[in-house]
Design a protein around this motif. Structure first.
Motif, PDB file in Angstrom:
ATOM      1  N   LEU A 264      25.064   4.651  -6.258  1.00 52.40           N
ATOM      2  CA  LEU A 264      25.223   5.381  -7.423  1.00 52.40           C
ATOM      3  C   LEU A 264      26.351   6.405  -7.387  1.00 52.40           C
ATOM      4  O   LEU A 264      27.164   6.970  -8.221  1.00 52.40           O
ATOM      5  CB  LEU A 264      24.038   6.034  -8.082  1.00 52.40           C
ATOM      6  N   THR A 265      26.300   7.276  -6.365  1.00 55.71           N
ATOM      7  CA  THR A 265      27.054   8.262  -5.771  1.00 55.71           C
ATOM      8  C   THR A 265      28.423   7.804  -5.916  1.00 55.71           C
ATOM      9  O   THR A 265      29.457   8.437  -6.574  1.00 55.71           O
ATOM     10  CB  THR A 265      26.823   8.802  -4.532  1.00 55.71           C
ATOM     11  N   ARG A 266      28.901   6.623  -5.139  1.00 56.75           N
ATOM     12  CA  ARG A 266      30.242   6.224  -5.228  1.00 56.75           C
ATOM     13  C   ARG A 266      30.442   5.901  -6.512  1.00 56.75           C
ATOM     14  O   ARG A 266      31.717   6.091  -6.714  1.00 56.75           O
ATOM     15  CB  ARG A 266      30.100   4.727  -4.218  1.00 56.75           C
ATOM     16  N   GLN A 267      29.950   5.225  -7.297  1.00 58.21           N
ATOM     17  CA  GLN A 267      30.211   4.896  -8.788  1.00 58.21           C
ATOM     18  C   GLN A 267      30.455   6.216  -9.633  1.00 58.21           C
ATOM     19  O   GLN A 267      31.739   6.156 -10.269  1.00 58.21           O
ATOM     20  CB  GLN A 267      29.130   4.258  -9.492  1.00 58.21           C
ATOM     21  N   VAL A 268      29.855   6.946  -9.668  1.00 59.94           N
ATOM     22  CA  VAL A 268      29.982   8.373 -10.497  1.00 59.94           C
ATOM     23  C   VAL A 268      31.127   8.985  -9.940  1.00 59.94           C
ATOM     24  O   VAL A 268      31.996   9.558 -10.746  1.00 59.94           O
ATOM     25  CB  VAL A 268      28.477   9.183 -10.789  1.00 59.94           C
ATOM     26  N   MET A 269      31.296   9.259  -8.822  1.00 63.60           N
ATOM     27  CA  MET A 269      32.323  10.361  -8.287  1.00 63.60           C
ATOM     28  C   MET A 269      33.690   9.605  -8.445  1.00 63.60           C
ATOM     29  O   MET A 269      34.625  10.310  -8.588  1.00 63.60           O
ATOM     30  CB  MET A 269      32.045  10.621  -6.680  1.00 63.60           C
ATOM     31  N   ALA A 270      33.673   8.211  -8.331  1.00 67.78           N
ATOM     32  CA  ALA A 270      35.084   7.543  -8.346  1.00 67.78           C
ATOM     33  C   ALA A 270      35.357   7.648 -10.006  1.00 67.78           C
ATOM     34  O   ALA A 270      36.589   7.861 -10.317  1.00 67.78           O
ATOM     35  CB  ALA A 270      35.024   6.313  -7.802  1.00 67.78           C
ATOM     36  N   HIS A 271      34.411   7.387 -10.905  1.00 75.19           N
ATOM     37  CA  HIS A 271      34.724   7.814 -12.041  1.00 75.19           C
ATOM     38  C   HIS A 271      35.026   8.802 -12.735  1.00 75.19           C
ATOM     39  O   HIS A 271      36.074   9.057 -13.440  1.00 75.19           O
ATOM     40  CB  HIS A 271      33.370   7.045 -13.144  1.00 75.19           C
ATOM     41  N   ILE A 272      34.756   9.862 -12.062  1.00 73.83           N
ATOM     42  CA  ILE A 272      34.988  11.269 -12.329  1.00 73.83           C
ATOM     43  C   ILE A 272      36.561  11.637 -11.828  1.00 73.83           C
ATOM     44  O   ILE A 272      37.200  12.421 -12.370  1.00 73.83           O
ATOM     45  CB  ILE A 272      34.034  12.237 -11.514  1.00 73.83           C
ATOM     46  N   GLY A 273      36.994  10.930 -10.807  1.00 75.86           N
ATOM     47  CA  GLY A 273      38.188  11.047 -10.440  1.00 75.86           C
ATOM     48  C   GLY A 273      38.197  12.261  -9.250  1.00 75.86           C
ATOM     49  O   GLY A 273      39.569  12.691  -9.092  1.00 75.86           O
ATOM     50  N   TYR A 274      37.318  12.540  -8.678  1.00 75.01           N
ATOM     51  CA  TYR A 274      37.160  13.760  -7.771  1.00 75.01           C
ATOM     52  C   TYR A 274      37.567  13.272  -6.645  1.00 75.01           C
ATOM     53  O   TYR A 274      37.586  12.087  -6.266  1.00 75.01           O
ATOM     54  CB  TYR A 274      35.581  14.075  -7.558  1.00 75.01           C
ATOM     55  N   ASP A 275      38.492  14.056  -5.934  1.00 71.97           N
ATOM     56  CA  ASP A 275      39.354  13.471  -4.675  1.00 71.97           C
ATOM     57  C   ASP A 275      39.477  14.655  -3.737  1.00 71.97           C
ATOM     58  O   ASP A 275      39.545  15.871  -4.107  1.00 71.97           O
ATOM     59  CB  ASP A 275      40.549  12.944  -4.990  1.00 71.97           C
TER      60      ASP A 275
END
Length: 433
Positions: A264-275
């Motif tokens: 879930l963490t990978r899904q949401v942080m990738a969607h947010i565009g955090y980098d």
């Protein structure tokens, strides 16, 4: 190799020593930006002034600035993208950070990808006399939880079981919300926001469905678009109350639950565009319903966990923050510390208020630390202090001391803390129960 200059917002002496133990630190020079007293244990955040002074200090530095980092919550976390942009150093974008820190925007974004793992929520204006009615119209009924759009720690968070609870919470929110809403609104003005978020500034609050269970924190980072959750820390609360008792690492959650939280963490942080920055995500696992809930996302490492990683893995996870800021894949060791398990305990009292009349002496603290190897105790109060003057407290208790300990197993850890806590002698007068 020439030394690399790393500027740390709010760096104190203790964390300076910790940073100098990181891998590769022999090639780094750490410089403080902004006095730590201005961003820690305070409720006054003149963020525009602090940014101006930080910029002046950095402009006067005659050598290359290789990184600007921090390891604290507001205001440090929100200052970093602004400073990094001004000086061309690595950081996630301000907008991606605010998609985590603006609690309403964060829920909207989470709902787009993991709707089944977040509670029902709505936003309200605490100064609106019809706020409770609007919350009901949004489909939320007692009990529910309220908190500001942006807060720090567990400050101004309340469980609401009745109209009377809501009235009490709103009075506290209206009195205290401006402390963070005003500086947070300055940060919002620097960002490109969608209309539905622009109209919900830091003076607003969230109402959310009650969630609960086994609480934990997934520590992670994003490096060049690759989301990596690397550890889970359990958050244990005192029985029957919302206050934290201790943080424990490593987690004792079932492996399949840990794996799902990481997914879930990978899904949401990738969607947010955090980098190119560290983060942590707080979750609940409701064992009865076997359901996972995402509580909130924080745009930093958890400073409270630094010592836990040192004890178990061999180095503070500030390693992640520094490596990312330098454009490097984080070089965290694994299980190379002196202990198999570690915890940060919160020694609390559950008064409404009181005056401190006795605290453990420096000699008493040192004796306890020697009696339990690897232990560190920091007392948070002084004689004559009113407990209500303590900053960064939850709404139900006061943390008098923090105790970091390590052990070979959970049982020894808990037994050692119980023995130590019996010997922490505080006293009070004018107690309001």
């Amino acid at each position: 190799m020439s030394e690399r200059n790393i500027f740390v917002v709010g760096m104190d002496d203790y964390n300076c020593k910790r940073l100098n133990h990181l891998r590769g630190a022999e090639n780094y020079r750490f410089h403080g930006v902004i006095d730590p007293m201005e961003v820690n244990d305070t409720e006054v955040f003149p963020i525009e002034d602090m940014l101006d002074r930080a910029e002046t200090q950095l402009k006067e530095f005659s050598e290359p600035i290789d990184a600007i980092v921090g390891y604290m919550d507001f205001p440090v976390s929100t200052m970093l993208p602004l400073l990094c942009k001004r000086f061309g150093t690595r950081s996630t974008s301000l907008e991606s950070l605010l998609k985590c820190e603006h609690k309403y925007w964060s829920r909207l974004v989470q709902h787009e990808v993991i709707a089944d793992y977040i509670p029902r929520f709505t936003v309200f204006d605490p100064f609106d006399s019809q706020a409770l009615q609007h919350i009901g119209e949004a489909g939320l009924y007692f009990p529910f939880f309220v908190k500001p759009i942006k807060s720090s720690g567990s400050r101004l968070g309340f469980r609401i079981d009745s109209p009377e609870d809501f009235a009490h919470a709103v009075s506290q929110l209206c009195e205290g919300i401006g402390t963070i809403s005003e500086p947070f609104n300055y940060v919002l003005e620097q960002a490109s926001l969608p209309g539905e978020v622009r109209s919900v500034d830091g003076g607003h609050c969230m109402a959310e469905e009650i969630i609960g269970g086994w609480q934990c924190t997934v520590e992670g980072y994003v490096f060049q678009g690759d989301v990596t959750p690397y550890a889970i820390v359990d958050s244990i609360r005192y029985p029957q109350v919302l206050s934290f008792f201790y943080y424990r690492y490593p987690s004792r959650l079932p492996s399949h639950i840990q794996a799902k939280m990481q997914e879930l963490t990978r899904q949401v942080m990738a969607h947010i565009g955090y980098d190119n920055a560290a983060f942590n995500v707080e979750y609940f696992w409701d064992e009865v319903q076997d359901r996972i809930w995402l509580l909130e996302i924080n745009t930093r490492i958890a400073q409270s966990h630094c010592d836990l990683f040192e004890k178990v893995d061999g180095v503070s996870h500030q390693q992640v923050t520094v490596d990312l800021a330098l454009g490097q894949l984080p070089d965290m060791p694994y299980r190379q510390g002196a202990f198999k398990v570690a915890a940060k305990f919160f020694y609390r009292v559950f008064f409404v208020d009181a005056t401190v009349s006795r605290v453990p002496s420096a000699e008493e603290i040192e004796t306890l630390q020697q009696a339990f190897p690897g232990t560190m105790i920091t007392v948070q109060v002084e004689i004559g202090m009113r407990l209500s003057s303590l900053p960064e407290q939850d709404s139900y208790s006061y943390a008098l001391a923090y105790v970091w300990m390590g052990a070979d197993d959970d049982l020894a850890l808990e037994e050692n803390y119980a023995r130590l806590a019996e010997q922490l002698n505080f006293a009070f007068e004018d107690i309001v129960g």
